[in-house]
Design an enzyme around this catalytic site. Sequence first.
Site, PDB file in Angstrom:
ATOM      1  N   ARG A   1       0.823  -1.215   0.000  1.00  0.00           N
ATOM      2  CA  ARG A   1       0.000   0.000   0.000  1.00  0.00           C
ATOM      3  C   ARG A   1       0.857   1.266   0.000  1.00  0.00           C
ATOM      4  O   ARG A   1       0.415   2.318  -0.469  1.00  0.00           O
ATOM      5  CB  ARG A   1      -0.939   0.004   1.200  1.00  0.00           C
ATOM      6  CG  ARG A   1      -2.177  -0.828   0.936  1.00  0.00           C
ATOM      7  CD  ARG A   1      -3.121  -0.774   2.097  1.00  0.00           C
ATOM      8  NE  ARG A   1      -4.434  -1.240   1.711  1.00  0.00           N
ATOM      9  CZ  ARG A   1      -5.344  -1.668   2.570  1.00  0.00           C
ATOM     10  NH1 ARG A   1      -5.077  -1.687   3.859  1.00  0.00           N
ATOM     11  NH2 ARG A   1      -6.522  -2.071   2.146  1.00  0.00           N
TER      12      ARG A   1
ATOM     13  N   GLY B   1      -6.894  -6.643   0.564  1.00  0.00           N
ATOM     14  CA  GLY B   1      -5.616  -6.687   1.259  1.00  0.00           C
ATOM     15  C   GLY B   1      -5.093  -8.099   1.451  1.00  0.00           C
ATOM     16  O   GLY B   1      -3.935  -8.382   1.174  1.00  0.00           O
TER      17      GLY B   1
ATOM     18  N   LYS C   1     -15.812 -14.939   6.214  1.00  0.00           N
ATOM     19  CA  LYS C   1     -17.234 -14.776   6.543  1.00  0.00           C
ATOM     20  C   LYS C   1     -18.150 -14.643   5.332  1.00  0.00           C
ATOM     21  O   LYS C   1     -17.932 -13.796   4.477  1.00  0.00           O
ATOM     22  CB  LYS C   1     -17.406 -13.534   7.399  1.00  0.00           C
ATOM     23  CG  LYS C   1     -16.925 -13.702   8.811  1.00  0.00           C
ATOM     24  CD  LYS C   1     -17.294 -12.470   9.568  1.00  0.00           C
ATOM     25  CE  LYS C   1     -17.139 -12.636  11.061  1.00  0.00           C
ATOM     26  NZ  LYS C   1     -17.383 -11.333  11.702  1.00  0.00           N
TER      27      LYS C   1
ATOM     28  N   GLY D   1     -12.614  -4.109   1.187  1.00  0.00           N
ATOM     29  CA  GLY D   1     -14.001  -3.659   1.307  1.00  0.00           C
ATOM     30  C   GLY D   1     -14.370  -2.692   0.190  1.00  0.00           C
ATOM     31  O   GLY D   1     -15.464  -2.756  -0.383  1.00  0.00           O
TER      32      GLY D   1
HETATM   33  C1  3PG Z   1      -8.649  -1.758   4.737  1.00  0.00           C
HETATM   34  O1  3PG Z   1      -7.675  -2.260   5.267  1.00  0.00           O
HETATM   35  O2  3PG Z   1      -9.582  -2.429   4.256  1.00  0.00           O
HETATM   36  C2  3PG Z   1      -8.700  -0.266   4.588  1.00  0.00           C
HETATM   37  O3  3PG Z   1      -7.493   0.322   4.954  1.00  0.00           O
HETATM   38  C3  3PG Z   1      -9.854   0.287   5.385  1.00  0.00           C
HETATM   39  O4  3PG Z   1      -9.670  -0.007   6.733  1.00  0.00           O
HETATM   40  P1  3PG Z   1     -10.938  -0.207   7.672  1.00  0.00           P
HETATM   41  O5  3PG Z   1     -11.631  -1.456   7.184  1.00  0.00           O
HETATM   42  O6  3PG Z   1     -10.409  -0.323   9.062  1.00  0.00           O
HETATM   43  O7  3PG Z   1     -11.813   1.005   7.485  1.00  0.00           O
HETATM   44 MG    MG Z   2     -10.856  -3.791   5.823  1.00  0.00          MG
END
Ligand code: 3PG
Ligand code: MG
Length: 399
Positions: A41, A356, A206, A380
């Site tokens: 990242r 990720g 999940k 997400g």
């Molecule tokens: C992630 O790792 O999916 C992003 O950096 C967003 O982080 P978060 O899900 O804690 O908002």
């Molecule tokens: Mg996340």
Amino acid sequence: MSIRTLDDLLAEGVSGRRVLVRADLNVPLDKQTGDITDDGRIRAVLPTLGALVEAGAKVVVCSHLGRPKGAPDPQFSLRPVAGRLGELLGSRVHFATDTVGESARAAVEALADGEVALLENLRFNKGETSKDDAERGAFADQLAPLGDAYVDDAFGAVHRKHASVHDVPARLPHVAGRLVLREVEVLSKLTGEPERPYVVVLGGSKVSDKLAVIEALLPTVDRLLIGGGMCFTFLKAQGHEVGSSLLEEEMVETCRNLLERSGNKILLPVDVVAADAFAPDAAHDTVPADGIPSKRVGLDIGPETVAGFAAALKGARTIFWNGPMGVFEMPAFAHGTRGVAEAIAKADAFTVVGGGDSAAAVRALGLDESAFGHISTGGGASLEYLEGKTLPGIAALEN
Ligand code: 3PG
Ligand code: MG
């Protein structure tokens, strides 16, 4: 889509101007040593930062890391990221020990043209993630004055209605950075008219996290391959016992319904690697998906499943993959993820890896990143994009 871009901002000239860049530097850290275990990242935001540095901007970078609870928490400090970012940029990155306080203001004040400062974790401030518009706005009122213009290059966070993502762009001239643009460009190919067959591979733990995307994708995809921890709820819905594998009991009915509606689109594991315990050295064997012993826990998909998934991937022209097929962090249970990743890499298709964990799996397993069309920095975020949801960070750039 009417979004102004980094190139528009560069064309205006940024020399000597303070440019506030929202990045997603939420990198995984080793629990024991605190070392950065995957810097993907950080690398992903270099094109934007490099262009601003070269143009002589005073670059102020902000990001979240992990999920601290609105107050400083040393284990979530961005300090190690400042070090790594400096190495990758080839110049020192000034680090502010707060986000909008004295240290941040001083660091920004001291920047020479073409220099970079990184502010401390945005989520050390309650206002960043607050659901209350006024509280978020008050924090944005403190953050925005640190820049003369705003660049969003935090694709991984565009699905969050957070102050730095959603409220700061309302207070400053705003543009999309290179990473955000590239991500949106690639993902829009999947929501447009993807070349067929279009095969999606979903894993991760999940079902409940993936339900919306399964619903959204089912009408569009030709095949949906399901592995990872979430497959056991589907196997249960097929009428199989899953031992002590991960199970979301309350989702079984929903999965049964999805299977009924999917025709033959959904492909589930036919064999799994079942272990004595959730541990790297646990005794384990491959068992048929309909014969998981009652005391065993499924930690990976089996070789027959990998072969079946690979066959489905072979002729695909478009592939999207999100979520590991097993507990790939433990070598004994990494074969499924590796096998599927290799099949995706080999396919003569436009391939997108989202999330990720899957991106980290590609790198951790030593696979060639360039064999994939695009490795998204957003988990997400990429799923919500594919679901067709409005993403607060993108919407804020459109206004
Ligand atoms: C992630 O790792 O999916 C992003 O950096 C967003 O982080 P978060 O899900 O804690 O908002
Ligand atoms: Mg996340």
